[in-house]
Design a protein around this motif. Structure first.
Motif: not given
Length: 96
Positions: A71-96
């Motif tokens: 997802i490309n975020i360049n401006t505060p408007e971009d961030m606002n536009r997608i903020a409600n579309k993305i659910s919080p991160i619930t899974n993490f992948i740890c690469i060692q």
């Protein structure tokens, strides 16, 4: 064991995602300095000198089916536009 200098996502059409990549610092800094000194104007010039493993988009889809990674975020408007579309991160992948 093969040592690589970078892992870079690559789309089906060959387009690279160098800003979503992982680089070993010393080789990248070395090649970047050489490219600048040589007057290179192509931003990927140092990358072409590295030992690279390309990460195919199909491999990324296995852990990110919607490719939200890109997802490309360049401006505060971009961030606002997608903020409600993305659910919080619930899974993490740890690469060692």
């Amino acid at each position: 064991m093969r040592i690589i200098d970078a892992a870079i996502p690559r789309w089906e059409d060959g387009f690279l995602e160098p800003l979503h990549a992982v680089y070993r610092c010393k080789p990248m800094i070395f090649e970047t300095k050489k490219a600048i000194e040589a007057g290179e104007t192509i931003i990927l010039a140092p990358v072409y000198k590295l030992k690279v493993d390309f990460v195919e988009i199909d491999d990324i889809r296995k852990i990110d089916p919607d490719l939200r990674t890109f997802i490309n975020i360049n401006t505060p408007e971009d961030m606002n536009r997608i903020a409600n579309k993305i659910s919080p991160i619930t899974n993490f992948i740890c690469i060692q």
